[in-house]
Write a protein that holds these residues in place. Structure first.
Motif, PDB file in Angstrom:
ATOM      1  N   ILE A   1    -101.479  -4.618  22.563  1.00 36.59           N
ATOM      2  CA  ILE A   1    -100.364  -5.019  21.703  1.00 36.59           C
ATOM      3  C   ILE A   1     -99.693  -3.783  21.104  1.00 36.59           C
ATOM      4  O   ILE A   1     -98.459  -3.708  21.024  1.00 36.59           O
ATOM      5  CB  ILE A   1    -100.853  -5.963  20.590  1.00 36.59           C
ATOM      6  N   ALA A   2    -100.494  -2.805  20.692  1.00 31.54           N
ATOM      7  CA  ALA A   2     -99.949  -1.579  20.099  1.00 31.54           C
ATOM      8  C   ALA A   2     -99.059  -0.840  21.091  1.00 31.54           C
ATOM      9  O   ALA A   2     -98.000  -0.313  20.728  1.00 31.54           O
ATOM     10  CB  ALA A   2    -101.094  -0.683  19.620  1.00 31.54           C
ATOM     11  N   ASP A   3     -99.477  -0.793  22.357  1.00 30.23           N
ATOM     12  CA  ASP A   3     -98.662  -0.122  23.378  1.00 30.23           C
ATOM     13  C   ASP A   3     -97.321  -0.837  23.555  1.00 30.23           C
ATOM     14  O   ASP A   3     -96.266  -0.191  23.660  1.00 30.23           O
ATOM     15  CB  ASP A   3     -99.413  -0.095  24.714  1.00 30.23           C
ATOM     16  N   LEU A   4     -97.366  -2.165  23.573  1.00 31.58           N
ATOM     17  CA  LEU A   4     -96.133  -2.920  23.743  1.00 31.58           C
ATOM     18  C   LEU A   4     -95.251  -2.840  22.505  1.00 31.58           C
ATOM     19  O   LEU A   4     -94.016  -2.907  22.612  1.00 31.58           O
ATOM     20  CB  LEU A   4     -96.456  -4.386  24.068  1.00 31.58           C
ATOM     21  N   GLN A   5     -95.871  -2.690  21.325  1.00 33.24           N
ATOM     22  CA  GLN A   5     -95.061  -2.534  20.115  1.00 33.24           C
ATOM     23  C   GLN A   5     -94.211  -1.273  20.197  1.00 33.24           C
ATOM     24  O   GLN A   5     -93.043  -1.270  19.775  1.00 33.24           O
ATOM     25  CB  GLN A   5     -95.946  -2.463  18.873  1.00 33.24           C
TER      26      GLN A   5
END
Length: 292
Positions: free
Chosen positions: A45-49
């Motif tokens: 999720i952090a990468d996609l954020q």
């Protein structure tokens, strides 16, 4: 393991009933593996954020609704723990103040929407206006709506109009690039009792408990009916509801994180591509730096 996104998603409400959703479902996941599973989800999720922030075309609005004790705060804290705070904002909505009551019921929620590139998390939301107000219609009188001077003035048409306003509001947001995820943390009455007792018996948790929670618990069936109607009237393919089992907090966090991740993947987020002129400037900058 079962497909979490499809298992708990509500978009077609023809035969919808909360009774069809278990509060203790774990979809084949095991508690002993929960920390590792959640950690991997949070990293993705952090990468996609980062891609969401860089592309600056969409925003993501995540709504949490639940009965007291269902674990909204802890679900938000755990599933959002890997996010960059610069690209994320959390709003916790309490009872509306005098300024908010002088506007339409969506006004304060519109002001709290995330900008493009950001994730907005609403702990309670505009749905309170068809949930707590449905159970306690006297609260509507504080809004000073023309033609509504007493509770008896609040007819079925009033609620139909509110549901329609919410649908239009969310449809408008979706058309302008905001992706909406709506979570109802589905807690059993028995588990709520256990959590309330734990709050009373544990001094460091006393602050979480208010006697009003017991009073609201007495209206449990009324709230379940209000949730059922709200979900049935506002779930759609573009703005679905997710009925998340909340009796086991470790699984609640996995389910919420999985759905957020899968939703972001479907957004097809890409980093912006620089124009050729800007690419050439990067090459020039690189050459200058390498000569130093």
């Amino acid at each position: 393991m079962k497909d979490i996104d499809e298992l708990f998603k509500v978009s077609n409400t023809d035969k919808f009933s909360l009774d069809d959703y278990a509060t203790d479902e774990t979809a084949g996941y095991k508690k002993e593996n929960a920390d590792e599973v959640l950690r991997d989800l949070i990293e993705e999720i952090a990468d996609l954020q980062t891609a969401l922030y860089a592309s600056n075309r969409h925003s993501l609005l995540i709504i949490f609704q639940a009965m007291d004790g269902a674990g909204k705060d802890s679900a938000i804290a755990h599933t959002m723990s890997g996010l960059n705070p610069q690209g994320c904002q959390v709003y916790s909505f309490k009872q509306p103040g005098s300024e908010e009551l002088d506007h339409d019921f969506l006004w304060r929620h519109y002001r709290a929407l995330p900008e493009r590139g950001r994730i907005g998390i609403h702990n309670r939301s505009h749905y309170e206006n068809v949930l707590i107000t449905k159970v306690h219609p006297q609260l509507v009188l504080k809004e000073n709506i023309p033609g509504i001077d007493k509770v008896d003035d609040i007819k079925p048409k009033f609620w139909e109009h509110r549901y329609k306003s919410i649908r239009n509001f969310e449809e408008h947001l979706t058309a302008n690039g905001t992706v909406i995820i709506k979570f109802f943390l589905h807690l059993s009455k028995e588990e709520q009792k256990k959590r309330f007792l734990a709050r009373i018996d544990t001094p460091e948790k006393n602050w979480k408990f208010a006697f009003g929670d017991i009073e609201e618990r007495q209206r449990w069936d009324d709230y379940m009916q209000a949730y059922k109607e709200a979900i049935k009237e506002t779930a759609s393919e573009d703005c679905p509801w997710y009925i998340i089992p909340a009796d086991k907090k470790w699984f609640t966090r996995i389910a919420v994180s999985t759905i957020i991740l899968e939703t972001m993947k479907k957004m097809k987020l890409d980093y912006p591509t620089l124009p050729e002129e800007e690419r050439q400037k990067l090459d020039e900058a690189k050459a200058i730096l390498e000569k130093e």
